[in-house]
Design an enzyme around this catalytic site. Structure first.
Site, PDB file in Angstrom:
ATOM      1  NE  ARG A  24       9.868  11.550  14.564  1.00  0.00           N
ATOM      2  CZ  ARG A  24      11.221  11.899  14.192  1.00  0.00           C
ATOM      3  NH1 ARG A  24      11.904  12.405  15.140  1.00  0.00           N
ATOM      4  NH2 ARG A  24      11.431  11.637  13.215  1.00  0.00           N
ATOM      5  CD  GLU A  71      -2.987  -1.163   2.355  1.00  0.00           C
ATOM      6  OE1 GLU A  71      -3.893  -0.363   2.051  1.00  0.00           O
ATOM      7  OE2 GLU A  71      -2.951  -1.945   3.258  1.00  0.00           O
TER       8      GLU A  71
HETATM    9  C1  LIG Z   1       5.668   0.931  15.928  1.00  0.00           C
HETATM   10  C2  LIG Z   1       4.528  -0.128  16.342  1.00  0.00           C
HETATM   11  C3  LIG Z   1       4.758  -1.179  15.599  1.00  0.00           C
HETATM   12  C4  LIG Z   1       4.611  -0.720  17.901  1.00  0.00           C
HETATM   13  O1  LIG Z   1       3.508  -1.426  17.986  1.00  0.00           O
HETATM   14  P1  LIG Z   1       3.589  -2.629  19.205  1.00  0.00           P
HETATM   15  O2  LIG Z   1       4.815  -3.258  18.970  1.00  0.00           O
HETATM   16  O3  LIG Z   1       2.420  -3.557  19.245  1.00  0.00           O
HETATM   17  O4  LIG Z   1       3.666  -1.721  20.465  1.00  0.00           O
HETATM   18  P2  LIG Z   1       2.431  -1.103  21.398  1.00  0.00           P
HETATM   19  O5  LIG Z   1       1.572  -0.241  20.798  1.00  0.00           O
HETATM   20  O6  LIG Z   1       1.879  -2.592  22.040  1.00  0.00           O
HETATM   21  O7  LIG Z   1       3.234  -0.563  22.614  1.00  0.00           O
HETATM   22  C5  LIG Z   1       4.376  -0.991  23.555  1.00  0.00           C
HETATM   23  C6  LIG Z   1       4.598  -0.090  24.687  1.00  0.00           C
HETATM   24  O8  LIG Z   1       5.290   0.875  23.871  1.00  0.00           O
HETATM   25  C7  LIG Z   1       4.676   2.214  23.872  1.00  0.00           C
HETATM   26  N1  LIG Z   1       4.933   3.047  22.444  1.00  0.00           N
HETATM   27  C8  LIG Z   1       4.352   2.802  21.389  1.00  0.00           C
HETATM   28  N2  LIG Z   1       4.811   3.597  20.624  1.00  0.00           N
HETATM   29  C9  LIG Z   1       5.602   4.546  21.106  1.00  0.00           C
HETATM   30  C10 LIG Z   1       6.264   5.791  20.882  1.00  0.00           C
HETATM   31  N3  LIG Z   1       6.230   6.008  19.490  1.00  0.00           N
HETATM   32  N4  LIG Z   1       6.865   6.365  21.763  1.00  0.00           N
HETATM   33  C11 LIG Z   1       6.729   6.115  23.202  1.00  0.00           C
HETATM   34  N5  LIG Z   1       6.158   4.879  23.512  1.00  0.00           N
HETATM   35  C12 LIG Z   1       5.485   4.236  22.305  1.00  0.00           C
HETATM   36  C13 LIG Z   1       3.235   1.880  24.203  1.00  0.00           C
HETATM   37  O9  LIG Z   1       2.525   2.996  24.832  1.00  0.00           O
HETATM   38  C14 LIG Z   1       3.257   0.826  25.058  1.00  0.00           C
HETATM   39  O10 LIG Z   1       3.451   1.162  26.446  1.00  0.00           O
HETATM   40  P3  LIG Z   1       3.352   0.135  27.672  1.00  0.00           P
HETATM   41  O11 LIG Z   1       4.047  -1.069  27.519  1.00  0.00           O
HETATM   42  O12 LIG Z   1       3.641   0.994  28.953  1.00  0.00           O
HETATM   43  O13 LIG Z   1       1.738  -0.067  27.497  1.00  0.00           O
HETATM   44  C15 LIG Z   1       3.200   0.380  15.852  1.00  0.00           C
HETATM   45  O14 LIG Z   1       2.835   1.567  16.540  1.00  0.00           O
HETATM   46  C16 LIG Z   1       3.127   0.776  14.363  1.00  0.00           C
HETATM   47  O15 LIG Z   1       3.195   1.823  14.190  1.00  0.00           O
HETATM   48  N6  LIG Z   1       2.766  -0.125  13.542  1.00  0.00           N
HETATM   49  C17 LIG Z   1       2.238   0.182  12.081  1.00  0.00           C
HETATM   50  C18 LIG Z   1       0.913  -0.174  11.676  1.00  0.00           C
HETATM   51  C19 LIG Z   1       0.732   0.280  10.263  1.00  0.00           C
HETATM   52  O16 LIG Z   1       0.895   1.490  10.252  1.00  0.00           O
HETATM   53  N7  LIG Z   1       0.258  -0.690   9.440  1.00  0.00           N
HETATM   54  C20 LIG Z   1       0.067  -0.605   8.246  1.00  0.00           C
HETATM   55  C21 LIG Z   1      -1.352   0.250   8.017  1.00  0.00           C
HETATM   56  S1  LIG Z   1      -1.904   0.512   6.270  1.00  0.00           S
END
Ligand SMILES: CC(C)(COP(=O)(O)OP(=O)(O)OC[C@H]1O[C@@H](n2cnc3c(N)ncnc32)[C@H](O)[C@@H]1OP(=O)(O)O)[C@@H](O)C(=O)NCCC(=O)NCCS
Length: 342
Positions: free
Chosen positions: A316, A219
């Site tokens: 970030r 995408e």
């Molecule tokens: C970066 C990413 C992969 C992290 O996802 P994840 O591994 O599931 O992590 P979580 O969201 O469960 O977060 C884990 C912890 O990190 C923290 N956290 C997540 N992103 C953070 C950030 N940018 N800064 C600070 N803390 C962050 C969360 O608050 C959580 O904290 P906790 O342990 O205190 O609850 C996700 O946010 C992301 O951007 N995914 C991409 C999805 C996407 O765009 N898909 C395509 C669709 S078209």
């Protein structure tokens, strides 16, 4: 051993210059029997050549091909003998720099037919050999001849639809490789390598000499030269940095089972099982705080030093704004790995 061969049906402008060529059955490394037939029927004596073929010559070629059991090519040559469009027989003895439009089209076909991988063919100088054309519902038209054709169509009660003005046509007008979905066909150029199991959604884009190895949800943008490994997904509107403009010279690639989040981007090649947070663009020079599996800072390094490393999560920090990279390794393991080549 010759490199490639194809019987093509093309378009020419009023000066008789080639605009584009469609090769229904391109052949990579044609065997010696096939080459012998071509040598005799086309009066070919070696080198890389695009030979304009007349009906009679094509009929002879068809007969000779049939005699050696090359039925598919024989049928194609027979049909080409009755073509209303100009026919070319293109023979590449080597993968040298192309010197004609039909040669470039043959190479682009080889990639989109998955016979050659991106970076597997010599494509230097192809831009100069690809004319910028109007791609219309009535085929490719030389831009100088377009106004006349538009008028002619109107006078005859039709509308000539110009779908794009570009050097490259859309891939699907030439080949639809097995096992793919493309929501908006205009977004995949001829010369793209679309692996089996790939879906390209409306926002996705695949340039020439670039593509996917296998199952992927695309995408975002796959720039020229970028290859995406099996099982990796590119989120909506994300970007892989190309090397065609802007001075970037690192060849970007995405490993297997990666996720590049929506609106994110990469200017470094990613190893396997990496994730990039939605909205984060990592360039080669981005300073990254490397965190171990306990979220402890190991050191601050440039993203280019993490190129091709597996199992990384880039994000970030939403509170400090710093770009962080989390790994599933301990600090000691990480330090040893990073400094192994110091
Ligand atoms: C970066 C990413 C992969 C992290 O996802 P994840 O591994 O599931 O992590 P979580 O969201 O469960 O977060 C884990 C912890 O990190 C923290 N956290 C997540 N992103 C953070 C950030 N940018 N800064 C600070 N803390 C962050 C969360 O608050 C959580 O904290 P906790 O342990 O205190 O609850 C996700 O946010 C992301 O951007 N995914 C991409 C999805 C996407 O765009 N898909 C395509 C669709 S078209």
């Amino acid at each position: 051993m010759s490199f490639a061969f194809g019987i093509g049906i093309g378009s020419q402008n009023k000066q008789g210059e080639w605009l584009e060529v469609f090769y229904q059955q391109p052949v990579m490394t044609p065997d010696s029997t096939l080459m012998e037939v071509i040598r005799n029927a086309m009066d070919y004596h070696g080198g890389n050549l695009a030979i304009s073929a007349a009906a009679e010559q094509l009929s002879q070629l068809a007969n000779a091909l049939r005699q050696v059991g090359e039925t598919g090519q024989a049928v194609l040559a027979e049909k080409a003998a009755n073509s209303k469009r100009p026919v070319v027989v293109t023979i590449l003895e080597t993968d040298d720099t192309a010197s004609s439009t039909p040669e470039v089209y043959l190479k682009l076909h080889l990639i989109s037919h998955r016979m050659a991988k991106p970076h597997g063919l010599k494509l230097e100088g192809i831009f100069g050999l690809l004319p910028n054309l109007a791609w219309t519902n009535e085929g490719a038209i030389d831009l100088n001849e377009l106004p006349e054709r538009q008028l002619q169509a109107r006078l005859e009660g039709r509308t000539l639809e110009v779908k794009s003005v570009d050097k490259f046509p859309q891939m699907t007008d030439y080949v639809v490789p097995k096992g793919i979905r493309i929501a908006d066909t205009a977004r995949v150029r001829l010369g793209a390598y679309v692996g089996e199991g790939t879906t390209v959604m409306h926002e996705g884009f695949i340039n020439f000499n670039a593509g996917t190895e296998g199952t992927s949800m695309i995408e975002g943008r796959i720039s020229a030269g970028v290859m995406v490994g099996k099982g990796s997904d590119l989120g909506g509107g994300c970007s892989t940095m190309g090397t065609l403009s802007g001075g970037g010279n690192i060849i970007i690639a995405v490993g297997e089972n990666c996720l590049i989040g929506a609106n994110a981007g990469i200017g470094i090649p990613l190893g396997d099982r990496c994730k990039v947070e939605a909205g984060l663009y990592i360039t080669a020079g981005t300073k990254v705080a490397l965190l171990d599996d306990n979220n402890e800072l190991v050191e601050v390094i440039k993203a280019r030093d993490l190129a091709n490393q597996p199992d990384l999560l880039f994000r970030r920090n939403s509170q400090t704004g710093a770009v962080e990279c989390k790994t599933n390794k301990s600090a000691i393991e990480l330090n040893e790995e990073l400094h192994a080549n110091n």
